[in-house]
Design a protein around this motif. Structure first.
Motif, mmCIF file in Angstrom:
data_model
loop_
_atom_site.group_PDB
_atom_site.id
_atom_site.type_symbol
_atom_site.label_atom_id
_atom_site.label_comp_id
_atom_site.label_asym_id
_atom_site.label_seq_id
_atom_site.Cartn_x
_atom_site.Cartn_y
_atom_site.Cartn_z
ATOM 1 N N PRO A 26 0.829 -1.216 0.000
ATOM 2 C CA PRO A 26 0.000 0.000 0.000
ATOM 3 C C PRO A 26 0.856 1.255 0.000
ATOM 4 C CG PRO A 26 -0.771 -1.587 1.642
ATOM 5 C CD PRO A 26 0.548 -2.084 1.150
ATOM 6 N N GLU A 27 0.375 2.295 -0.671
ATOM 7 C CA GLU A 27 1.074 3.560 -0.697
ATOM 8 C C GLU A 27 0.077 4.665 -0.992
ATOM 9 O OE1 GLU A 27 2.468 3.373 -5.393
ATOM 10 O OE2 GLU A 27 3.962 3.187 -3.808
ATOM 11 N N GLY A 28 0.540 5.907 -0.872
ATOM 12 C CA GLY A 28 -0.313 7.047 -1.169
ATOM 13 C C GLY A 28 -0.606 7.870 0.067
ATOM 14 N N LEU A 29 -1.168 9.047 -0.160
ATOM 15 C CA LEU A 29 -1.437 9.993 0.919
ATOM 16 C C LEU A 29 -2.316 9.387 2.006
ATOM 17 C CD1 LEU A 29 -1.377 12.861 2.139
ATOM 18 C CD2 LEU A 29 -3.388 13.373 0.717
ATOM 19 N N PHE A 30 -3.394 8.741 1.638
ATOM 20 C CA PHE A 30 -4.323 8.227 2.643
ATOM 21 C C PHE A 30 -3.696 7.097 3.459
ATOM 22 C CE2 PHE A 30 -7.995 9.726 -0.223
ATOM 23 C CZ PHE A 30 -7.937 10.995 0.341
ATOM 24 N N VAL A 52 -11.310 2.364 0.466
ATOM 25 C CA VAL A 52 -10.854 3.403 1.382
ATOM 26 C C VAL A 52 -10.574 4.702 0.625
ATOM 27 C CG1 VAL A 52 -8.917 4.094 2.862
ATOM 28 C CG2 VAL A 52 -9.920 1.801 3.088
ATOM 29 N N GLU A 53 -9.900 4.601 -0.518
ATOM 30 C CA GLU A 53 -9.524 5.783 -1.296
ATOM 31 C C GLU A 53 -10.742 6.623 -1.663
ATOM 32 O OE1 GLU A 53 -7.048 6.864 -5.388
ATOM 33 O OE2 GLU A 53 -7.796 4.832 -5.058
ATOM 34 N N MET A 54 -11.784 5.974 -2.127
ATOM 35 C CA MET A 54 -12.983 6.677 -2.542
ATOM 36 C C MET A 54 -13.669 7.340 -1.349
ATOM 37 S SD MET A 54 -16.265 5.033 -4.472
ATOM 38 C CE MET A 54 -17.821 5.902 -4.616
ATOM 39 N N TYR A 150 -0.587 16.731 -8.365
ATOM 40 C CA TYR A 150 -1.763 17.392 -7.805
ATOM 41 C C TYR A 150 -2.781 16.356 -7.316
ATOM 42 C CZ TYR A 150 -6.295 19.742 -7.767
ATOM 43 O OH TYR A 150 -7.538 20.193 -7.406
ATOM 44 N N LEU A 151 -3.029 15.332 -8.112
ATOM 45 C CA LEU A 151 -3.974 14.299 -7.715
ATOM 46 C C LEU A 151 -3.494 13.564 -6.466
ATOM 47 C CD1 LEU A 151 -4.890 12.734 -11.189
ATOM 48 C CD2 LEU A 151 -6.232 14.361 -9.846
ATOM 49 N N ALA A 152 -2.209 13.289 -6.416
ATOM 50 C CA ALA A 152 -1.651 12.590 -5.259
ATOM 51 C C ALA A 152 -1.844 13.382 -3.980
ATOM 52 C CB ALA A 152 -0.165 12.311 -5.486
ATOM 53 N N GLU A 153 -1.786 14.712 -4.086
ATOM 54 C CA GLU A 153 -2.001 15.558 -2.916
ATOM 55 C C GLU A 153 -3.455 15.535 -2.451
ATOM 56 O OE1 GLU A 153 -0.023 17.362 -0.788
ATOM 57 O OE2 GLU A 153 1.458 16.060 -1.758
ATOM 58 N N ARG A 154 -4.343 15.056 -3.315
ATOM 59 C CA ARG A 154 -5.749 14.884 -2.926
ATOM 60 C C ARG A 154 -6.060 13.425 -2.610
ATOM 61 N NH1 ARG A 154 -7.806 18.873 -0.885
ATOM 62 N NH2 ARG A 154 -9.888 18.083 -1.307
ATOM 63 N N GLY A 155 -5.016 12.593 -2.635
ATOM 64 C CA GLY A 155 -5.189 11.215 -2.211
ATOM 65 C C GLY A 155 -5.727 10.272 -3.261
ATOM 66 N N THR A 157 -5.523 8.462 -7.332
ATOM 67 C CA THR A 157 -4.650 8.076 -8.436
ATOM 68 C C THR A 157 -5.211 8.610 -9.753
ATOM 69 O OG1 THR A 157 -5.872 6.024 -8.798
ATOM 70 C CG2 THR A 157 -4.027 5.947 -7.225
ATOM 71 N N PRO A 158 -4.391 8.687 -10.797
ATOM 72 C CA PRO A 158 -4.904 9.096 -12.114
ATOM 73 C C PRO A 158 -6.029 8.192 -12.604
ATOM 74 C CG PRO A 158 -2.518 9.191 -12.104
ATOM 75 C CD PRO A 158 -2.919 8.529 -10.818
ATOM 76 N N GLU A 159 -5.944 6.898 -12.278
ATOM 77 C CA GLU A 159 -6.989 5.968 -12.703
ATOM 78 C C GLU A 159 -8.330 6.308 -12.054
ATOM 79 O OE1 GLU A 159 -3.089 4.457 -13.387
ATOM 80 O OE2 GLU A 159 -4.025 5.063 -11.483
#
Length: 365
Positions: A26-30, A52-54, A150-155, A157-159
Motif C-alpha cells: 500500500p502507498e499514497g497519501l491516505f 478506502v480511497e474513494m 496534484y492528484l496525489a495531494e488529494r489522495g 490516483t490518475p486511474e
C-alpha cells in the motif's frame, strides 16, 4: 447549513468500483495518514465495494467544503474544525461530515449500478472528448507529471480521477433516457405535469441573445453577425448541438446561468412578445430565424418539456435510492477517527507549504 448533498446531486458522479485487494505494498497519501490500504474495502453499498480511497476522498472533500464555506461558524483560530458544534439540533459537525461523505459514496454507487443496469456506456467520441478534457487540465497544471502530483495531494490516483471524470458523460446519457419513451427512466406525462409550471400548453424555449449595441449605427452589423451564426448552426451536421454550444458560450442572456435548459413559455408568460410568439410557433428542435425584440436579436430553439425537469427528476430518483440503499461497513471503519484524519491532513498540507516556501527561499538566495 445548506445540505451539501443537494449541491453534489446537481453534479452527480458515477465511479467504477476500485479493486478491493492488491498484491502491491500500500502507498499514497491516505495510507500515510491513516495506515489504511487505499484499495481495501471500507464499506459496501448495495453489495458493491467502496474502497478506502474513494470514501476518504469524499470525507476530505466535505471537510474542505465546510472549512472554505463556513469558516466563521465552524473553524477555530488554529484552523481546526469545531467538530462538536451543532449543524442543526442534535447533529454535530462530525455527524454531518460523515453523513455527507456516506451520501456521496451512495450516490456514486447507485449511478454506477444504474449505468450498468441500463447499458449506459461511452462511445468513441465521448471517450476522446474525456481524454481531451483531461489533457487540457494537465496542460494547465504544467504537464502530466504536475497533474499526477496534484492528484496525489488529494489522495487519488490518475486511474480513479479518470473514472470520476467519466461520470459527466455517463450521467448525460442517463439523462437522455429520461426523455426516451419506453426506457426505464422515461418521464411519464403524469410525472412531467407534476412539476411546477409544466403544463400542456407550455413549451420550453432556449435562445441565443445579442443585445443591441450602445451605438445604434452598429445594429445592422450585430444583426448580420446573428444571421451568420444562424447559417453556421443550420449547416452543422448536428444543429441542436451547434445551437447549444453557441448559446452556452456566446449568448448574452445572463438568465441562462439559472435556466440552462431554457424557459417555460405560455401565452401569459412575462417575456417579451416577440420571444413568446416565436417560441410558441416552433416545433420541437425547430430553430427560428433571427428575431428582433426591444432587447436585441434572438435565435430561438424549442426543446422538449422533459429537458426542463430531467435533472430534477433524476436527482429525485437517486435521492430515493440513496435513502433506501443497503450499507454494510467493514472492520476498517471501526477505528476511523475523522477528526484525527483531517488534523493529519492539515498538518501534511502545512508541511508541504513550508517545504515549498523553503525551496523558493533557497532559489532566491
Amino acid at each position: 447549513m445548506k445540505k451539501l448533498t443537494a449541491l453534489l446531486l446537481a453534479l452527480v458522479l458515477a465511479l467504477t468500483t476500485l479493486t478491493a485487494c492488491s498484491t502491491e505494498e500500500p502507498e499514497g497519501l491516505f495510507y500515510d495518514l491513516t495506515g489504511l490500504d487505499p484499495a481495501a474495502t471500507m464499506l459496501r453499498i448495495e453489495g458493491r465495494d467502496v474502497p478506502v480511497e474513494m470514501y476518504l476522498y469524499w470525507v476530505l472533500y466535505v471537510c474542505d467544503y465546510v472549512a472554505d464555506s463556513y469558516a466563521s461558524t465552524f473553524v477555530n483560530e488554529d484552523g481546526s474544525l469545531k467538530w462538536d458544534e451543532e449543524v442543526e439540533t442534535g447533529v454535530t459537525l462530525r455527524d454531518y461530515v460523515l453523513e455527507e461523505a456516506l451520501n456521496t459514496a451512495k450516490m456514486y454507487i447507485i449511478v454506477e449500478k444504474w449505468a450498468e443496469d441500463y447499458g449506459i456506456t461511452l462511445n468513441d467520441e465521448a471517450e476522446a472528448a474525456m481524454q481531451e478534457e483531461l489533457g487540457i487540465i494537465a496542460e494547465q497544471l504544467g504537464g502530466q507529471e504536475a497533474f499526477e502530483s496534484y492528484l496525489a495531494e488529494r489522495g487519488i490516483t490518475p486511474e480513479t480521477n479518470e473514472r470520476m471524470s467519466r461520470v459527466f458523460y455517463l450521467y448525460a446519457n442517463m439523462l437522455d433516457l429520461t426523455k426516451e419513451e419506453g426506457s426505464p427512466l422515461y418521464i411519464e406525462d403524469e410525472v412531467l405535469y407534476q412539476y411546477d409550471g409544466v403544463t400542456e400548453d407550455a413549451v420550453l424555449a432556449d435562445h441565443i441573445l445579442l443585445f443591441y449595441p450602445e451605438d445604434e449605427s452598429e445594429r445592422d452589423a450585430t444583426r448580420q453577425s446573428m444571421e451568420e451564426i444562424l447559417e453556421i448552426i443550420r449547416s452543422d451536421e448536428d444543429p441542436e448541438e451547434a445551437f447549444n454550444f453557441v448559446a452556452d458560450n456566446y449568448s448574452e442572456d445572463t438568465g441562462r446561468a439559472y435556466y440552462p435548459n431554457g424557459y417555460l413559455v405560455t401565452a401569459d408568460s412575462p417575456y417579451v412578445q416577440a420571444f413568446k410568439d416565436t417560441a410558441l410557433s416552433l416545433e420541437e428542435y425547430e430553430i427560428s430565424d433571427v428575431v428582433e425584440s426591444e432587447y436585441g436579436y434572438h435565435i430561438i430553439m424549442r426543446k422538449p418539456l422533459r429537458d426542463y425537469v430531467a435533472d430534477l427528476y433524476l436527482a429525485d430518483l437517486i435521492t430515493v435510492a440513496m435513502d433506501n440503499a443497503e450499507v454494510e461497513w467493514t472492520e476498517l471503519s471501526e477505528g476511523f477517527d475523522v477528526e484525527a484524519f483531517y488534523a493529519a491532513y492539515q498538518a501534511h498540507e502545512a508541511a508541504v507549504e513550508e517545504e515549498a516556501g523553503n525551496a523558493a527561499a533557497d532559489t532566491d538566495t
